[in-house]
Write a protein that holds these residues in place. Structure first.
Motif, PDB file in Angstrom:
ATOM      1  N   TRP A   1       0.996  -1.290  -0.141  1.00 55.15           N
ATOM      2  CA  TRP A   1       0.031  -0.048   0.038  1.00 55.15           C
ATOM      3  C   TRP A   1       0.788   1.188   0.081  1.00 55.15           C
ATOM      4  CZ3 TRP A   1      -5.334   0.549  -0.091  1.00 55.15           C
ATOM      5  CH2 TRP A   1      -6.079  -0.668   0.012  1.00 55.15           C
ATOM      6  N   THR A   2       0.252   2.187  -0.625  1.00 52.23           N
ATOM      7  CA  THR A   2       0.864   3.392  -0.770  1.00 52.23           C
ATOM      8  C   THR A   2       0.071   4.737  -0.324  1.00 52.23           C
ATOM      9  OG1 THR A   2       2.376   2.911  -2.679  1.00 52.23           O
ATOM     10  CG2 THR A   2       2.278   5.124  -2.284  1.00 52.23           C
ATOM     11  N   ALA A   3       0.550   5.580   0.343  1.00 55.33           N
ATOM     12  CA  ALA A   3      -0.258   6.686   0.781  1.00 55.33           C
ATOM     13  C   ALA A   3       0.093   7.925  -0.303  1.00 55.33           C
ATOM     14  CB  ALA A   3       0.049   7.275   2.149  1.00 55.33           C
ATOM     15  N   LEU A   4      -1.017   8.565  -0.703  1.00 58.07           N
ATOM     16  CA  LEU A   4      -1.013   9.723  -1.797  1.00 58.07           C
ATOM     17  C   LEU A   4      -1.710  11.059  -1.158  1.00 58.07           C
ATOM     18  CD1 LEU A   4      -0.356  11.065  -4.494  1.00 58.07           C
ATOM     19  CD2 LEU A   4      -2.521  10.193  -5.266  1.00 58.07           C
ATOM     20  N   TRP A   5      -0.781  11.761  -0.821  1.00 57.17           N
ATOM     21  CA  TRP A   5      -1.346  13.071  -0.133  1.00 57.17           C
ATOM     22  C   TRP A   5      -2.078  13.915  -1.155  1.00 57.17           C
ATOM     23  CZ3 TRP A   5      -1.067  14.321   4.937  1.00 57.17           C
ATOM     24  CH2 TRP A   5      -0.167  13.400   5.620  1.00 57.17           C
ATOM     25  N   THR A   6      -3.362  14.338  -0.798  1.00 60.75           N
ATOM     26  CA  THR A   6      -4.263  15.148  -1.709  1.00 60.75           C
ATOM     27  C   THR A   6      -4.514  16.395  -1.136  1.00 60.75           C
ATOM     28  OG1 THR A   6      -6.025  13.971  -0.738  1.00 60.75           O
ATOM     29  CG2 THR A   6      -5.158  13.158  -2.936  1.00 60.75           C
ATOM     30  N   HIS A   7      -4.744  16.684   0.135  1.00 55.94           N
ATOM     31  CA  HIS A   7      -5.118  17.872   0.782  1.00 55.94           C
ATOM     32  C   HIS A   7      -6.172  18.657  -0.005  1.00 55.94           C
ATOM     33  CE1 HIS A   7      -1.331  17.593   3.316  1.00 55.94           C
ATOM     34  NE2 HIS A   7      -0.732  17.473   2.308  1.00 55.94           N
ATOM     35  N   LEU A   8      -7.401  17.917  -0.420  1.00 59.55           N
ATOM     36  CA  LEU A   8      -8.437  18.510  -0.936  1.00 59.55           C
ATOM     37  C   LEU A   8      -9.766  18.571  -0.200  1.00 59.55           C
ATOM     38  CD1 LEU A   8      -8.118  16.541  -4.269  1.00 59.55           C
ATOM     39  CD2 LEU A   8      -7.340  18.840  -3.899  1.00 59.55           C
ATOM     40  N   TYR A   9     -10.396  19.488  -0.759  1.00 63.74           N
ATOM     41  CA  TYR A   9     -11.763  19.628  -0.085  1.00 63.74           C
ATOM     42  C   TYR A   9     -12.936  19.710  -1.165  1.00 63.74           C
ATOM     43  CZ  TYR A   9      -9.479  20.961   4.267  1.00 63.74           C
ATOM     44  OH  TYR A   9      -8.679  20.824   5.376  1.00 63.74           O
ATOM     45  N   LEU A  10     -14.040  19.078  -0.827  1.00 59.05           N
ATOM     46  CA  LEU A  10     -15.335  19.327  -1.777  1.00 59.05           C
ATOM     47  C   LEU A  10     -16.455  20.232  -1.199  1.00 59.05           C
ATOM     48  CD1 LEU A  10     -15.971  15.500  -2.286  1.00 59.05           C
ATOM     49  CD2 LEU A  10     -14.687  16.912  -3.851  1.00 59.05           C
ATOM     50  N   SER A  11     -16.838  20.664  -1.797  1.00 60.40           N
ATOM     51  CA  SER A  11     -18.143  21.844  -1.560  1.00 60.40           C
ATOM     52  C   SER A  11     -18.940  21.318  -0.476  1.00 60.40           C
ATOM     53  CB  SER A  11     -18.629  22.545  -2.660  1.00 60.40           C
ATOM     54  OG  SER A  11     -17.936  23.166  -3.367  1.00 60.40           O
ATOM     55  N   GLY A  12     -19.504  20.050  -0.977  1.00 54.84           N
ATOM     56  CA  GLY A  12     -20.532  19.200  -0.135  1.00 54.84           C
ATOM     57  C   GLY A  12     -21.845  20.156  -0.054  1.00 54.84           C
ATOM     58  N   THR A  13     -22.718  19.807   0.948  1.00 50.50           N
ATOM     59  CA  THR A  13     -23.737  20.530   1.122  1.00 50.50           C
ATOM     60  C   THR A  13     -23.545  21.514   2.599  1.00 50.50           C
ATOM     61  OG1 THR A  13     -24.691  18.557   2.179  1.00 50.50           O
ATOM     62  CG2 THR A  13     -25.403  18.948   0.103  1.00 50.50           C
ATOM     63  N   PRO A  14     -24.439  22.149   2.698  1.00 48.10           N
ATOM     64  CA  PRO A  14     -24.549  23.032   3.975  1.00 48.10           C
ATOM     65  C   PRO A  14     -24.365  22.199   5.342  1.00 48.10           C
ATOM     66  CG  PRO A  14     -25.697  24.377   2.574  1.00 48.10           C
ATOM     67  CD  PRO A  14     -25.557  22.861   1.858  1.00 48.10           C
ATOM     68  N   ASN A  15     -25.299  21.044   5.228  1.00 50.49           N
ATOM     69  CA  ASN A  15     -25.484  20.131   6.409  1.00 50.49           C
ATOM     70  C   ASN A  15     -25.730  18.590   6.021  1.00 50.49           C
ATOM     71  OD1 ASN A  15     -24.983  21.708   8.982  1.00 50.49           O
ATOM     72  ND2 ASN A  15     -26.889  22.824   8.100  1.00 50.49           N
ATOM     73  N   PHE A  16     -25.362  17.723   6.444  1.00 55.01           N
ATOM     74  CA  PHE A  16     -26.087  16.446   6.370  1.00 55.01           C
ATOM     75  C   PHE A  16     -25.248  15.784   5.310  1.00 55.01           C
ATOM     76  CE2 PHE A  16     -30.118  18.892   7.341  1.00 55.01           C
ATOM     77  CZ  PHE A  16     -29.783  18.528   8.523  1.00 55.01           C
TER      78      PHE A  16
END
Length: 708
Positions: free
Chosen positions: A616-631
């Motif tokens: 196994w290899t770890a790949l760093w991404t440091h990303l965020y998705l917008s998603g929804t305000p909640n839930f």
């Protein structure tokens, strides 16, 4: 600057100005306690602590221990919902039913005749045991040779270490992340009257330092564009130095107005510089209302900046002239216009090359050869990395903004020819080799070869052993344990740790989260729904048992405060053997811990990938998705996450190994016989035993490898 901060940033302990004495007993105790959190003292550091008076040695030891415990996340209690995690975790539905049964038998008010909200059940999402009870329920951790041991070294005085950190930050060749930019602002005040770095390549850094000088009504330094002055005004007004968001300008005292307008007048004396004004015309007009340039007739060039902003003067931008040439099909003309600004030429290189004829390609490469000597090293590295991904058609392009928000779009660009890529890459490699730190002998830790060159601090998080986006590191051990911890500030906040399991074609094969406690041998520690005193969730991954090619951990905001507004939030991972035992959180098994600070509602810190051999290899991404305000739930965005994962995994990054391959000096590794003379050492940590005169580049100053 606090000793605590220096230790966290550099893994060096400043020399204490304290009475001498016999602190040997304290030194031994410190080294023993540090071993429990995965650290050890170098011989020089132990000798220093041993030579201090006992009370001074104790004070320093407490500071050191507090700093490293915070560094790996051991400064808080990590208490999962299930007492016996990773064992004795029930089936998901069975657990929900038990919570409902307990509510009914305890007489709690539970709605009947309709859906039941889990959060209304008194035992759901709230600890049913104390942290002390948790520790008592688990055997002590069995130490193994594979446990992490990080060495702390003795540094210089606090004053010297502070100045060194200031120079490193101010002289960085890549943009800093928010925590470092904030630290630079503090140090700029502290070091204002001392020696300044010879070069301050990053414009945001210049603005932070110049805002401090402006407060003292001192002349600005290293200002060579009108936008530099605008950045200073924004920073001085407590606004956004990156200019991504508008700033509400403060009222400036006359002395401050004079400093800003004087700097602006000097830059605007070159009419070509006025072309940059239109980009932020609205902000220039608002700033003009605060600076009153008409009151300074001795600074006529500054007044012209505001005339351009108002539209009273024309200053066609270079980009507009280049676009006109592209529209007319005049590629040589576009190349000529772009060549007036070498950096702009390099940023438009792909567009030029993919639309060029054979003759035009030669002209473009001639212009590039003439321009590379005037382009920042960061741009050179960025373009070199870009070329690594242009040999074949890609199904998608991934874009990441400064807030680390990632999104994917189809890639409609035709690939570049192998010859074009090779010829262009040769020009860039030759220039990078010329600018790399000079050394007759380079020693590199093999573990650093696959670490991505940090082209921007915005692509990383603050923390321990955090690598730049695109870095790949092998995962050792039998069990991978993920963890996230957060603590709300003002309102109830529920973060959820989950993991998406994907096959070799990035198809969905399963997940673990608060809606599915177990899958493919992967186990979730239980859902905690409030965090006034902090909350931690874990996921245990027995690597040999997982029937998936990619494992994508996520931290989703179900409700409450965001990553940027909670009191604290972190993500990390540990590795262990199956029979090592221990509590769910054992600091000496922590391989990395990173802060979570972003504007999205779903964090994607990294991807774990299985290779053909089962490793196994770890790949760093440091990303965020917008998603929804909640839930937010992992099931709700598994398609977008899979698309983003495919694009990220398929991208090739410029690595430290590639840069070092271009150097003309002798290159050996840490596995070779030790050197006898000064070297340039590149490694994850400072070995502490290098010949005098050696230069050391580790994770905390890896951006020094990016040439100016």
């Amino acid at each position: 600057m606090r000793i605590h901060t220096i230790i966290r940033r550099t893994l060096r302990v400043p020399r204490a100005h304290a009475p001498a004495g016999d602190g040997a007993a304290v030194a031994r105790q410190l080294d023993s306690v540090l071993a429990g959190v995965g650290f050890t003292c170098s011989g020089e550091l132990l000798g220093h602590v041993s030579g201090l008076a006992p009370h001074a040695a104790t004070t320093l030891a407490v500071e050191v221990l507090g700093a490293v415990r915070e560094l790996v996340g051991d400064d808080v209690e990590h208490n999962p919902y299930f007492l016996g995690f990773p064992h004795e975790v029930p089936d998901t539905v069975e657990f929900w039913v038990s919570c409902l049964r307990q509510a009914l038998t305890s007489g709690a008010a539970v709605p009947t005749g309709g859906p039941v909200n889990l959060l209304d059940l008194p035992t759901y999402g709230r600890h049913q045991h104390t942290h002390a009870e948790l520790l008592a329920a688990h055997d002590a951790l069995t130490a193994t040779a594979a446990d992490r041991v990080t060495t702390l070294h003795l540094g210089d005085t606090v004053e010297a270490e502070t100045l060194g950190v200031y120079r490193d930050l101010a002289g960085s060749t890549t943009p800093l992340h928010e925590a470092d930019l904030s630290l630079l602002a503090q140090l700029a005040v502290q070091c204002r009257t001392g020696p300044q770095p010879r070069l301050i390549p990053v414009r945001e850094n210049r603005a932070v330092i110049n805002a401090v000088r402006l407060a003292a009504a001192e002349p600005l330094i290293a200002v060579d564009t009108v936008t530099d002055v605008l950045r200073v005004a924004c920073r001085f007004s407590a606004g956004d130095v990156t200019l991504r968001t508008p700033t509400r300008f403060r009222s400036f005292r006359r002395a401050h107005r004079r400093v800003l307008l004087t700097a602006l007048d000097a830059v605007a004396a070159d009419e070509a510089k006025l072309a940059d004004v239109a980009r932020f015309a609205g902000r220039w007009k608002r700033l003009g209302e605060r600076l009153h340039p008409h009151e300074y007739p001795d600074l006529p060039h500054a007044a012209r900046v505001f005339a351009v902003a108002r539209g009273d003067l024309r200053a066609p931008s270079r980009a507009a002239r280049a676009e006109a040439a592209f529209a007319a099909g005049d590629l040589p003309g576009a190349t000529s216009v772009l060549a007036e600004s070498p950096g702009t030429l390099l940023r438009a290189l792909d567009r030029l090359l993919r639309t060029a004829t054979a003759a035009d390609t030669d002209a473009v490469l001639t212009a590039v050869t003439a321009a590379v000597g005037q382009v920042s090293g960061r741009v050179l590295c960025s373009v070199r990395e870009h070329l690594m991904n242009r040999a074949a058609a890609q199904p998608a392009r991934v874009f990441v903004n400064r807030d680390r928000r990632g999104w994917v779009t189809p890639d409609t660009r035709p690939p570049l020819t192998a010859t074009t890529i090779a010829d262009t890459a040769a020009v860039l490699d030759a220039e990078l080799a010329r600018r790399l730190p000079t050394a007759d002998h380079v020693v590199i830790d093999p573990a650093l070869r696959t670490v991505a060159v940090p082209l921007t601090g915005a692509a990383t998080e603050d923390g321990f052993a955090v690598l730049p986006r695109g870095s790949r590191t092998p995962v050792t051990g039998e069990v991978l344990r993920l963890f996230t911890h957060w603590r709300e500030r003002a309102e109830r906040t529920d973060f959820d740790l989950s993991a998406l399991l994907l096959d070799a074609d990035f198809g969905y094969t399963g997940h673990v989260s608060w809606t599915r406690f177990k899958n493919n041998g992967v186990v979730y520690s239980g859902d905690l729904t409030e965090s006034a005193n902090g909350a931690t969730e874990f996921i245990d991954v027995p690597l040999a048992e997982v029937r998936a090619t990619y494992l994508v951990p996520q931290v989703s905001i179900y409700c409450g405060e965001g990553f940027n507004t909670v009191a604290e939030s972190m993500f990390g991972w540990m590795t262990r053997t199956r029979d090592q035992g221990g509590a769910p959180f054992e600091p000496r098994t922590v391989r990395t811990r990173s802060d979570l600070r972003g504007t999205g509602r779903v964090a994607l810190p990294m991807v774990f990938a299985r290779d053909d051999t089962g490793g196994w290899t770890a790949l760093w991404t440091h990303l965020y998705l917008s998603g929804t305000p909640n839930f937010n739930q992992v099931e709700g965005h598994r398609t977008s996450t899979a698309l983003l994962t495919r694009a990220v995994v398929g991208r090739t990054h410029l690595t430290v190994g590639h840069l070092i391959a271009t150097t003309a000096g002798t290159v050996t590794t840490t596995d070779d016989p030790p050197p006898t003379g000064p070297v340039l050492y590149l490694g994850l940590e400072d070995p502490g035993n290098l010949p005098e005169g050696s230069t050391v580049i580790t994770l905390h100053n890896l951006n020094r490898l990016v040439p100016a």
